[in-house]
Design an enzyme around this catalytic site. Sequence first.
Site, mmCIF file in Angstrom:
data_model
loop_
_atom_site.group_PDB
_atom_site.id
_atom_site.type_symbol
_atom_site.label_atom_id
_atom_site.label_comp_id
_atom_site.label_asym_id
_atom_site.label_seq_id
_atom_site.Cartn_x
_atom_site.Cartn_y
_atom_site.Cartn_z
ATOM 1 N N HIS A 1 0.790 -1.234 0.000
ATOM 2 C CA HIS A 1 0.000 0.000 0.000
ATOM 3 C C HIS A 1 0.826 1.290 0.000
ATOM 4 C CE1 HIS A 1 1.003 -0.079 4.271
ATOM 5 N NE2 HIS A 1 0.751 1.207 4.271
HETATM 6 C C1 UD1 Z 1 -2.288 5.204 5.927
HETATM 7 C C2 UD1 Z 1 -1.014 5.736 6.604
HETATM 8 C C3 UD1 Z 1 0.091 4.704 6.484
HETATM 9 C C4 UD1 Z 1 -0.366 3.366 7.008
HETATM 10 C C5 UD1 Z 1 -1.634 2.952 6.261
HETATM 11 C C6 UD1 Z 1 -2.163 1.617 6.696
HETATM 12 C C7 UD1 Z 1 -0.611 8.162 6.563
HETATM 13 C C8 UD1 Z 1 0.183 9.234 5.928
HETATM 14 N N1 UD1 Z 1 -0.557 6.960 5.970
HETATM 15 O O1 UD1 Z 1 -2.026 5.089 4.545
HETATM 16 O O2 UD1 Z 1 1.199 5.139 7.248
HETATM 17 O O3 UD1 Z 1 0.653 2.411 6.822
HETATM 18 O O4 UD1 Z 1 -2.626 3.953 6.495
HETATM 19 O O5 UD1 Z 1 -3.281 1.250 5.954
HETATM 20 O O6 UD1 Z 1 -1.259 8.412 7.547
HETATM 21 N N2 UD1 Z 1 -9.440 4.345 1.813
HETATM 22 C C9 UD1 Z 1 -10.623 3.641 1.786
HETATM 23 N N3 UD1 Z 1 -11.128 3.205 2.961
HETATM 24 C C10 UD1 Z 1 -10.543 3.458 4.160
HETATM 25 C C11 UD1 Z 1 -9.342 4.188 4.183
HETATM 26 C C12 UD1 Z 1 -8.796 4.619 3.005
HETATM 27 O O7 UD1 Z 1 -11.183 3.389 0.743
HETATM 28 O O8 UD1 Z 1 -11.074 3.016 5.184
HETATM 29 C C13 UD1 Z 1 -8.843 4.786 0.534
HETATM 30 C C14 UD1 Z 1 -9.151 6.210 0.230
HETATM 31 O O9 UD1 Z 1 -9.509 6.285 -1.088
HETATM 32 C C15 UD1 Z 1 -7.864 6.948 0.491
HETATM 33 C C16 UD1 Z 1 -6.805 5.878 0.274
HETATM 34 O O10 UD1 Z 1 -7.445 4.635 0.594
HETATM 35 O O11 UD1 Z 1 -7.695 8.033 -0.352
HETATM 36 C C17 UD1 Z 1 -5.610 6.075 1.140
HETATM 37 O O12 UD1 Z 1 -5.972 6.183 2.524
HETATM 38 P P1 UD1 Z 1 -5.102 7.106 3.516
HETATM 39 O O13 UD1 Z 1 -5.642 7.009 4.881
HETATM 40 O O14 UD1 Z 1 -4.940 8.449 2.925
HETATM 41 O O15 UD1 Z 1 -3.676 6.481 3.481
HETATM 42 P P2 UD1 Z 1 -3.207 4.973 3.487
HETATM 43 O O16 UD1 Z 1 -2.619 4.719 2.159
HETATM 44 O O17 UD1 Z 1 -4.238 4.023 3.988
#
Ligand code: UD1
Length: 374
Positions: A209
Amino acid sequence: MKKIISVVGARPNYMKIAPLHRALKQHEETIQHLICHTGQHYDYEMYEAFFQDLELPSPDFFLGIGSGTHGEQTGKILIEFEKVCIETKPDIVLVVGDVNSTIAATLAATKLGIKTGHIEAGLRSFDRSMPEEINRILTDSICDFLFVTEKSGVDNLTHEGHSPEKIFFVGNTMIDSLMYALPKINSTKLFESLKLDFQPYNYALMTLHRPSNVDNPQQLSEIIGIMEYIGNNLGLPLLFPIHPRTLKNVKSFNLFERISSIRNLYLSAPMNYLNFLSMMKTSKFVLTDSGGIQEETTFLRIPCITMRTSTERPITCEIGTNILVPPSKDKVISAINSILYNPKNTSEIPPLWDGKASERIAQILVEKCLTILA
Ligand code: UD1
């Protein structure tokens, strides 16, 4: 009665707070422990399924922040968590790990003069292109109490000029959660209920991820080449619970059809905590770019290939089962072959990864941190 608010936001945070919540319950005559979920992760699989598995109560505060750019996400948490702090007046705010919720909550609390503690302090990848590295450095620089999981954390914090009185080498609360969960795992039942047609100890498990691996089509394609080698060439079953960010990119880069045509690939939604641990425990090896999985595999003595150029958890490579490999197809394939055909059989569990880190933190909070505030 003193009040502590612990802040969680994203999947890797929950298992670090759950055992501390249990440990602080032992001190409930002096400490009220409240949990704030920022809502950085919000899907059922990324949030509620974990709270259930970890026996965490529903959060006392839910900020509902959701996705967004780093600035938006961090800014919204800062604004909303400040309101929680003003209303609730906690004595200490605890934050965990390195996600956007970690730095945002620390900043809100510190500026209101509230003492803050960071669990998993001091880890450094020395790669400032990782958003998590910025979050780690900034959080540690303003936190009052720094709880450290491995020796490198103490060294890094000392090198950065933090006074030794602020640094507490306590061990790893994520390993507390893992040890608490292990007796609840039943692999045979899980294989039956998921109707998996491959065998324990004869499959690889993958998670992916990191923005550096999944936000660029060429790099993502390189990793799909590794999956093709495992599934098509080695004929080894590959279980891949796919992170929402990765799935979104696979689709938008038109790579979904290519992935779907890999033989022996088992693509699934993100798994809950107990199922994932169970699949990790009986895997042949794990391929990942996660932070925490490097530690969990070291504890379980399962070989792990971390497809990154740096790690903030060097102990897992020095004495554990982790191998750090730049995410290029040739290099990762050669690491896979050495695990399969020339396995290393010696590894150690790092000091203080003994299931008691949360008890140590709770004791320190009661004896030192809260007496400072008295
Ligand atoms: C975040 C953390 C990362 C951690 C990871 C674990 C930061 C900077 N990054 O990254 O350190 O290792 O979580 O998973 O805080 N999304 C969904 N459903 C959810 C959550 C996210 O669909 O419940 C999608 C959204 O479209 C979002 C993308 O995933 O834009 C990324 O989510 P985000 O929380 O921004 O960062 P992660 O890549 O999950």
